[in-house]
Scaffold this motif. Structure first.
Motif, PDB file in Angstrom:
ATOM      1  N   ASP A 414       0.859  -1.407  -0.572  1.00  0.00           N
ATOM      2  CA  ASP A 414       0.032   0.364   0.390  1.00  0.00           C
ATOM      3  C   ASP A 414       0.580   1.376  -0.228  1.00  0.00           C
ATOM      4  N   HIS A 415       1.666   1.327   1.391  1.00  0.00           N
ATOM      5  CA  HIS A 415       2.672   2.515   0.871  1.00  0.00           C
ATOM      6  C   HIS A 415       3.169   2.728  -0.789  1.00  0.00           C
ATOM      7  N   ALA A 418       0.255   3.579  -2.846  1.00  0.00           N
ATOM      8  CA  ALA A 418      -0.631   5.135  -2.521  1.00  0.00           C
ATOM      9  C   ALA A 418      -0.235   6.304  -3.174  1.00  0.00           C
ATOM     10  N   ALA A 422      -3.583   8.752  -4.771  1.00  0.00           N
ATOM     11  CA  ALA A 422      -3.608   9.799  -4.246  1.00  0.00           C
ATOM     12  C   ALA A 422      -3.762  10.885  -5.713  1.00  0.00           C
ATOM     13  N   THR A 443      -7.127   1.288  -1.209  1.00  0.00           N
ATOM     14  CA  THR A 443      -5.228   1.593  -0.714  1.00  0.00           C
ATOM     15  C   THR A 443      -5.019   2.867   0.013  1.00  0.00           C
ATOM     16  N   LEU A 444      -5.652   3.522  -0.716  1.00  0.00           N
ATOM     17  CA  LEU A 444      -5.094   4.628   0.125  1.00  0.00           C
ATOM     18  C   LEU A 444      -6.158   5.249   1.798  1.00  0.00           C
ATOM     19  N   GLU A 447      -3.873   2.593   4.121  1.00  0.00           N
ATOM     20  CA  GLU A 447      -2.373   3.740   3.928  1.00  0.00           C
ATOM     21  C   GLU A 447      -2.347   4.621   5.423  1.00  0.00           C
ATOM     22  N   TRP A 460     -10.778   9.863   2.215  1.00  0.00           N
ATOM     23  CA  TRP A 460     -10.308   9.742   0.636  1.00  0.00           C
ATOM     24  C   TRP A 460     -11.631   8.868   0.445  1.00  0.00           C
TER      25      TRP A 460
END
Length: 561
Positions: A414-415, A418, A422, A443-444, A447, A460
């Motif tokens: 995810d990191h 993201a 984003a 995902t956002l 995270e 989000w």
């Protein structure tokens, strides 16, 4: 027995006794020319010499009383040399070769492993070549515990009406060829009926088809009297579809046994071909789709599967340790990739791979490229995680940003993902419509939660509701309720769940999900009304599983009065 190195040794030994023995020579020629097995499985091997004059003297003293033409004697000699000097890598290698020639594959792999460990730092290419042999040996009879490429099967019991009902109810169940009796021209008595079970119907042939449009093979199905056999090289998918069948027929189909057997050498890449193309495609479209399938499989799927040959790590996990300086894993990873490359180089599969350059896979894993000109270094689709992490998103055009996001998401980190998700959520470009918007927002959200920022997660989700014309509004409402519950606001969470149920008042599963979310976060008093509703709705609709789960939770949970 899947032991080509031992077969080669047997035939060579036969020719040693009788040089004119034609069957042995023909067998050797057939092995050498076989278009179906990778090069490492048909390479003539030779003993390697000692690495220093001192070791040469020691070898010579020992060999005075040994007959290296006798495999038992040679095996014992090299084992003794390795025991006397555990750092003698040629002794370990030759010991492994002797064991392989005898068909003692598990012991051979252990000896070759030791040779790789000794060679990786200073003789890297030799270490890679050594471990490629281990890739052949682990598929052989007797080495099943070390095998990495398997065929899996479930045997299911059922009565004939149930089997016929199931086979006829699935639109993706495609009959395949059944063995024919040459005398009568009819199916052989007792022969099973064969099907390929696809996840959807076949699309019409169009030149704009993408890999996402193609049906995937869920399982190969054999229908015997009162029995079904489902098989696949993908164990996760097979277990999932087997559970689907047994659950859907509520006891009328019973799982009998599960099997796993090594794939034969010609079919080691069987998992790659789990898609089907519609008939009538033009040659250019067919070639493009095949190439897309190869890229997706190796760069997005295969890299996540643990392998015994990589010390039970996935290629991506091994690559991360390589970045930290693990030179032994680097040699093993390079060998595994090279062996897959040999599978693609076989004459009978060349057209299927469509010239796929395995330097794309090496780049994905952060390995050195063999032919750098075969890879576009600006191609995001095969970038390594390190390269993607260092990519600035602000200057990327829409197509590049989407490609980078899809590439990053395949790492399941995810990191990293993201970083691009984003930017896409903020821009909301037209191309976003072809992506899975909930997956992007998820995902956002994950995270943000990992960073302990629940307000950011809710923001989000608000942004997600605005994407694609609000198409996934309900999904984001459910997730918002889950975030609120996790963040210690059961009143707001329960209120949102109530709104969702007001729009879908007979949804027993939604009521149960609401209750379990609140229970998981420590709010039994707020969960109880949803459990009661889930139980009542489940009873009314005949959902036995939902009803039983709600009743179990109602009985087990100490609700506040």
């Amino acid at each position: 027995l899947q032991r080509p190195l031992a077969a080669w040794a047997c035939w060579r030994r036969a020719l040693g006794f009788l040089p004119e023995y034609a069957p042995a020579q023909q067998a050797l020629n057939d092995l050498e020319r076989s278009p179906q097995i990778p090069a490492a499985a048909k390479t003539a091997l030779r003993f390697q010499p000692p690495s220093s004059p001192q070791r040469r003297q020691r070898w010579d003293r020992l060999f005075q009383h040994r007959d290296l033409e006798d495999l038992d004697d040679a095996t014992a000699a090299f084992a003794e040399l390795a025991e006397q000097d555990p750092d003698d890598d040629p002794a370990w290698y030759n010991s492994g070769i002797c064991l392989a020639w005898q068909g003692r594959n598990v012991e051979a792999i252990a000896a070759l492993d030791r040779a790789v460990t000794l060679r990786a730092a200073e003789q890297f290419d030799s270490a890679v070549d050594t471990w490629i042999l281990a890739e052949v040996l682990r598929q052989g009879d007797g080495a099943e515990s070390l095998c990495d490429d398997l065929a899996f099967a479930w045997n299911l019991e059922c009565d004939e009406p149930t089997a016929e009902e199931w086979l006829s109810s699935w639109t993706g169940m495609v009959p395949t060829l059944t063995p024919i009796d040459p005398a009568t021209g009819r199916p052989q008595p007792g022969a099973p009926r064969a099907y390929t079970w696809l996840d959807r119907g076949m699309p019409a042939p169009r030149d704009d088809l993408s890999l996402r449009d193609l049906p995937r093979v869920l399982a190969q199905v054999l229908h015997f009297p009162n029995r079904l056999r489902l098989s696949s090289p993908d164990p996760v998918m097979l277990d999932r579809v087997c559970a689907h069948v047994t659950t859907a027929y509520d006891g009328r189909v019973r799982a009998q046994s599960r099997e796993a057997t090594p794939l034969p050498l010609p079919l080691l890449d069987a998992a790659l071909w789990n898609f089907r193309l519609p008939p009538g495609l033009d040659a250019q479209t067919e070639a493009r789709l095949r190439r897309s399938a190869v890229e997706h499989y190796y760069e997005d799927v295969w890299v996540h599967v643990p392998r015994h040959s990589l010390e039970d790590k996935s290629p991506l996990e091994a690559a991360a340790l390589v970045c930290e300086g693990n030179v032994v894993l680097k040699a093993k990873l390079a060998a595994v990739v090279r062996f897959r490359e040999q599978l693609a180089e076989r004459p009978w599969t060349a057209n299927l791979y469509q010239g796929y350059p395995f330097d794309r896979l090496r780049r994905r894993l952060g390995l050195e490229l063999v032919e750098p000109t075969t890879v576009d270094l600006k191609d995001f689709s095969c970038m390594s995680a390190r390269d993607l992490a260092s990519t600035e998103t602000g200057n990327l055009d829409e197509a590049s940003l989407i490609e980078a996001y899809e590439s990053a998401s395949a790492f399941k980190h995810d990191h990293l993902t993201a970083h691009f998700a984003a930017e896409l959520a903020k821009r909301n470009p037209p191309g976003l419509a072809r992506l899975d918007t909930p997956a992007l927002i998820a995902t956002l959200v994950r995270e943000a939660i990992r960073e302990n920022k629940p307000d950011a997660a809710l923001q989000w989700l608000d942004q997600g509701r605005k994407l694609n014309g609000g198409r996934d509004h309900r999904t984001f409402d459910v997730w918002s309720a889950e975030v609120l519950s996790r963040n210690g606001d059961p009143v707001a969470a329960a209120s949102l769940f109530e709104q969702l149920l007001a729009n879908d008042p007979t949804n027993a599963q939604l009521a149960l999900n609401a209750a379990e979310t609140l229970l998981d976060n420590g709010f039994p008093r707020h969960a109880r009304p949803f459990l009661v509703r889930a139980r009542n709705l489940g009873r009314e609709a005949g959902h036995i599983g939902i009803t039983a789960r709600a009743e179990t939770l109602l009985d087990a949970e100490p609700f506040e009065s």
